[in-house]
Enzyme design. Structure first.
Site, PDB file in Angstrom:
ATOM      1  N   GLU A  35       0.865  -1.209  -0.023  1.00 16.07           N
ATOM      2  CA  GLU A  35       0.022   0.052  -0.088  1.00 16.07           C
ATOM      3  C   GLU A  35       0.954   1.289   0.065  1.00 16.07           C
ATOM      4  OE1 GLU A  35      -2.867  -0.315   3.270  1.00 16.07           O
ATOM      5  OE2 GLU A  35      -3.927  -2.144   1.929  1.00 16.07           O
TER       6      GLU A  35
ATOM      7  N   CYS B 298      -1.846  -4.785  -5.385  1.00 12.47           N
ATOM      8  CA  CYS B 298      -2.398  -5.863  -4.726  1.00 12.47           C
ATOM      9  C   CYS B 298      -1.155  -6.947  -4.725  1.00 12.47           C
ATOM     10  CB  CYS B 298      -3.640  -6.480  -5.687  1.00 12.47           C
ATOM     11  SG  CYS B 298      -5.095  -5.628  -5.407  1.00 12.47           S
TER      12      CYS B 298
ATOM     13  N   GLU C  95      -1.552 -10.156  -5.873  1.00 12.49           N
ATOM     14  CA  GLU C  95      -1.545 -10.671  -7.241  1.00 12.49           C
ATOM     15  C   GLU C  95      -0.496 -10.055  -8.214  1.00 12.49           C
ATOM     16  OE1 GLU C  95      -4.256  -9.938  -5.397  1.00 12.49           O
ATOM     17  OE2 GLU C  95      -5.928 -11.334  -5.748  1.00 12.49           O
TER      18      GLU C  95
ATOM     19  N   CYS D 165      -9.478  -8.938  -6.637  1.00 13.15           N
ATOM     20  CA  CYS D 165     -10.439  -7.941  -7.332  1.00 13.15           C
ATOM     21  C   CYS D 165     -10.543  -7.897  -8.782  1.00 13.15           C
ATOM     22  CB  CYS D 165      -9.766  -6.669  -6.820  1.00 13.15           C
ATOM     23  SG  CYS D 165      -8.225  -6.063  -7.762  1.00 13.15           S
TER      24      CYS D 165
ATOM     25  N   CYS E 149      -7.267  -7.375 -10.777  1.00  7.35           N
ATOM     26  CA  CYS E 149      -6.454  -8.528 -10.795  1.00  7.35           C
ATOM     27  C   CYS E 149      -6.800  -9.745 -11.711  1.00  7.35           C
ATOM     28  CB  CYS E 149      -6.221  -8.958  -9.273  1.00  7.35           C
ATOM     29  SG  CYS E 149      -5.124  -7.690  -8.300  1.00  7.35           S
TER      30      CYS E 149
HETATM   31  N1  THU Z   1      -5.979  -6.557  -2.009  1.00  8.66           N
HETATM   32  C1  THU Z   1      -5.214  -7.634  -2.524  1.00  8.66           C
HETATM   33  O1  THU Z   1      -4.062  -7.756  -2.353  1.00  8.66           O
HETATM   34  N2  THU Z   1      -5.596  -8.441  -3.529  1.00  8.66           N
HETATM   35  C2  THU Z   1      -6.946  -8.508  -3.634  1.00  8.66           C
HETATM   36  O2  THU Z   1      -7.438  -9.253  -4.632  1.00  8.66           O
HETATM   37  C3  THU Z   1      -8.043  -7.736  -3.236  1.00  8.66           C
HETATM   38  C4  THU Z   1      -7.429  -6.715  -2.348  1.00  8.66           C
HETATM   39  C5  THU Z   1      -5.372  -5.689  -1.480  1.00  8.66           C
HETATM   40  C6  THU Z   1      -5.340  -4.367  -1.641  1.00  8.66           C
HETATM   41  C7  THU Z   1      -5.369  -3.804  -0.358  1.00  8.66           C
HETATM   42  O3  THU Z   1      -4.036  -3.295  -0.087  1.00  8.66           O
HETATM   43  C8  THU Z   1      -6.071  -4.521   0.594  1.00  8.66           C
HETATM   44  O4  THU Z   1      -6.116  -5.720   0.008  1.00  8.66           O
HETATM   45  C9  THU Z   1      -7.231  -3.910   0.810  1.00  8.66           C
HETATM   46  O5  THU Z   1      -8.158  -3.647  -0.036  1.00  8.66           O
END
Ligand code: THU
Length: 133
Positions: free
Chosen positions: A50, A59, A61, A92, A95
């Site tokens: 983040e 993310c 992935e 998401c 991704c």
């Molecule tokens: N996040 C992922 O790493 N992968 C996903 O498929 C869904 C969300 C992360 C993004 C963010 O840092 C945190 O989860 C909250 O949304």
């Protein structure tokens, strides 16, 4: 239905669980780990990263895809995503499209909880009618 981690999935699950601990998620506190089994037989891992400027976050992935491509592997054979809690964390929308670049509609996407329950869907189920040119 969720199942306990099958023995064949254990290395992928453990790799995703290990990298999850390195996630940089001070804003959401939602740590995600991802592990890809690639066409070269190796595992590539990634966690979410983040940023204080929230939309710049990456993310798990996407991190794992970056690791795979950076090492010369070309295709995703399976992917495991470990959620930080007892609910699975489906990828998401963005991704799903990123995974589709290097995987087929038949590619298994394993959604694991931290306690090792695994639900498997195909990428085609997660992203039907994917955009392509
Ligand atoms: N996040 C992922 O790493 N992968 C996903 O498929 C869904 C969300 C992360 C993004 C963010 O840092 C945190 O989860 C909250 O949304």
């Amino acid at each position: 239905m969720p199942q306990d981690t099958q023995s064949s999935l254990q290395p992928l699950f453990e790799a995703a669980l290990k990298v999850q601990a390195y996630a940089h998620a001070p804003y959401s506190t939602f740590k995600v780990g991802a592990a890809i089994k690639a066409d070269d037989g190796n595992l590539y891992v990634g966690c979410n990263v983040e940023n204080v400027s929230y939309p710049l976050g990456q993310c798990a992935e996407a991190s794992a895809i970056g690791a795979m491509i950076s090492q010369g592997a070309k295709r995703i054979e399976q992917v495991m995503i470990v959620s930080p809690n007892s609910k699975p964390c489906p990828p998401c929308g963005g991704c799903r499209q990123k995974l589709r670049e290097f995987a087929s509609p038949q590619t298994p996407v394993h959604l694991a909880t931290r306690d090792g329950k695994v639900e498997t869907l195909t990428l085609g189920e997660l992203l039907p009618k994917a955009f392509d040119m």
